[in-house]
Design a protein around this motif. Structure first.
Motif, mmCIF file in Angstrom:
data_model
loop_
_atom_site.group_PDB
_atom_site.id
_atom_site.type_symbol
_atom_site.label_atom_id
_atom_site.label_comp_id
_atom_site.label_asym_id
_atom_site.label_seq_id
_atom_site.Cartn_x
_atom_site.Cartn_y
_atom_site.Cartn_z
ATOM 1 N N UNK A 180 0.823 -1.210 0.000
ATOM 2 C CA UNK A 180 0.000 0.000 0.000
ATOM 3 C C UNK A 180 0.864 1.271 0.000
ATOM 4 N N UNK A 181 2.049 1.173 0.607
ATOM 5 C CA UNK A 181 2.922 2.354 0.698
ATOM 6 C C UNK A 181 4.040 2.317 -0.347
ATOM 7 N N UNK B 221 2.432 4.863 8.867
ATOM 8 C CA UNK B 221 1.918 3.734 9.653
ATOM 9 C C UNK B 221 1.096 4.223 10.845
ATOM 10 N N UNK B 222 1.466 5.374 11.397
ATOM 11 C CA UNK B 222 0.665 5.957 12.482
ATOM 12 C C UNK B 222 -0.713 6.337 11.932
ATOM 13 N N UNK B 223 -0.713 6.925 10.716
ATOM 14 C CA UNK B 223 -2.002 7.299 10.092
ATOM 15 C C UNK B 223 -2.864 6.061 9.843
ATOM 16 N N UNK C 145 -2.533 -0.817 11.239
ATOM 17 C CA UNK C 145 -3.279 -1.937 10.643
ATOM 18 C C UNK C 145 -2.955 -1.916 9.147
ATOM 19 N N UNK C 146 -2.196 -2.919 8.671
ATOM 20 C CA UNK C 146 -1.826 -2.914 7.248
ATOM 21 C C UNK C 146 -1.314 -4.295 6.859
ATOM 22 N N UNK C 147 -1.108 -4.482 5.564
ATOM 23 C CA UNK C 147 -0.593 -5.769 5.080
ATOM 24 C C UNK C 147 0.896 -5.635 4.761
ATOM 25 N N UNK C 148 1.652 -6.657 5.172
ATOM 26 C CA UNK C 148 3.078 -6.681 4.833
ATOM 27 C C UNK C 148 3.372 -7.984 4.085
ATOM 28 N N UNK C 149 4.270 -7.911 3.104
ATOM 29 C CA UNK C 149 4.657 -9.112 2.354
ATOM 30 C C UNK C 149 6.105 -9.426 2.722
#
Length: 400
Positions: free
Chosen positions: A212-213, A244-246, A250-254
């Protein structure tokens, strides 16, 4: 004789005091805790990661997610080689480890602390502990520092408080703009069957990315009780601290556990399969990972550990490779190291003159250390910023 008050008895405050000319100034350090140099004491697991053996300022600034442009001129004047020389001139032998981190030969942070304590004792620097600063007032040409131990008058203030919200509020009241604080070095909380009960398992070189980033990092990786850690994670957490604070963590990591693309990994697997057809897949050492992790990969990929490698289907092989090279995890939070907590945020860098670390807002007021919106990845870089900034302040005051 003019008076300098240094607020904060950490790395930057002490190094600055140790480099000031005591024949010109009466110097006092105010520290709110019982002990000075607390972060120095616990850094690097008590060994003190003094700096990093990177001697080119242009390369060095690449390790700072925030502050890299501003620090270039600072490091041109005082860089890790100068730090090493400074301590070695004071009988502290240092060593460069394989990953270029620099530690005292003694493997004890006390060597670093003692060198600075002895320097400031020789200079008759007054140190007041358990001295909590309540307010700083500008009074004509001077400052009045109001503390729990009474008022102190100063001609010059050196502000090296670290990034506590209270100290940032105090300098904001004096007119400085503060960039909101967010954690910068942290580990990722992940609940996933692949990691369950494997805490302590490490990988020499892994690749991590947050799609996402559009960001990626590589380096050693470690499975912990709560998820993933190690340089590959800490680096990505530092560079993406604000995003990541924003995302509320909660996010996906590969994750690519073996740092090989799927084609290379498939080729390795095929070659092993041809050379060792009768081996069971559970006992096959195809990749540089621990047996426990390999067996967990097979479990998660729903492959029978006792199956002969010759009988592994193309689809099974693909699932195994996918879990090794492109495993997706949902991150559900972060864990920070309480002791070695690093933050992004602090005093807006536009308001500081990086030739001498003086405030552009307040006359005769200098700032250094973590109170600034500067932070680095792990490896001795945060300390190096403190040493360099503090040295510049001391030079400026000594030449007045």
């Amino acid at each position: 004789m003019k008076r300098i008050i240094i607020i904060g008895g950490g790395a930057a405050g002490f190094f600055c005091a140790a480099n000031l000319d005591e024949s010109q100034y009466k110097i006092t350090i105010l520290e709110q805790n019982t002990d000075v140099l607390q972060k120095v004491k616990i850094s690097g697991g008590g060994r003190c990661n003094v700096t990093h053996a990177c001697f080119d300022p242009r390369e060095l600034v690449q390790f700072y997610p925030r502050g890299n442009k501003e620090l270039l001129s600072v490091f041109t004047r005082f860089q890790p080689g100068d730090t090493m020389k400074w301590f070695e001139n004071r009988k502290v032998s240092l060593k460069i480890e394989n990953d270029n981190r620099v530690f005292p030969e003694s493997n004890s942070s006390q060597s670093i602390i003692n060198a600075m304590l002895s320097e400031i004792q020789q200079k008759n620097v007054e140190v007041k502990t358990k001295c909590s600063v309540k307010e700083i007032e500008k009074s004509d040409e001077k400052y009045v520092v109001k503390t729990s131990l009474g008022d102190f008058e100063a001609d010059y203030i050196i502000y090296t408080t670290g990034s506590s919200p209270k100290s940032l509020k105090m300098i904001e009241n004096l007119g400085h703009k503060i960039i909101d604080l967010v954690p910068s070095l942290f580990t990722f909380n992940i609940k996933d069957n692949l990691l369950k009960d494997l805490a302590g398992t490490s990988f020499e070189m892994a690749e991590t990315s947050i799609p996402k980033l559009k960001t990626e990092e590589s380096g050693p990786l470690l499975i912990t009780h709560w998820g993933l850690s190690g340089p590959a994670i800490l680096k990505i957490s530092a560079w993406e601290a604000i995003s990541l604070a924003k995302a509320k963590y909660q996010f996906e990591i590969v994750v690519n556990f073996i740092s090989k693309d799927t084609e290379d990994a498939t080729e390795l697997f095929q070659n092993f399969k041809q050379s060792n057809p009768k081996k069971t897949i559970g006992q096959s050492k195809i990749f540089e990972i621990t047996n426990r992790f390999w067996q967990r990969i097979l479990e998660v990929s729903k492959v029978d550990l006792n199956k002969q490698i010759a009988n592994i289907s193309g689809k099974e092989m693909q699932t195994i490779i996918e879990n090794l090279c492109r495993k997706k995890f949902q991150v559900t939070g972060k864990s920070t190291f309480k002791d070695e907590f690093v933050t992004a945020g602090g005093i807006d860098l536009k308001e500081i003159n990086f030739k001498n670390m003086s405030s552009k807002i307040l006359a005769n007021f200098y700032v250094a250390g973590e109170v600034l919106n500067i932070d680095a990845v792990t490896g001795g870089f945060n300390f190096q910023a403190c040493w360099s900034e503090a040295w510049l302040i001391a030079q400026d005051l000594n030449n007045l």
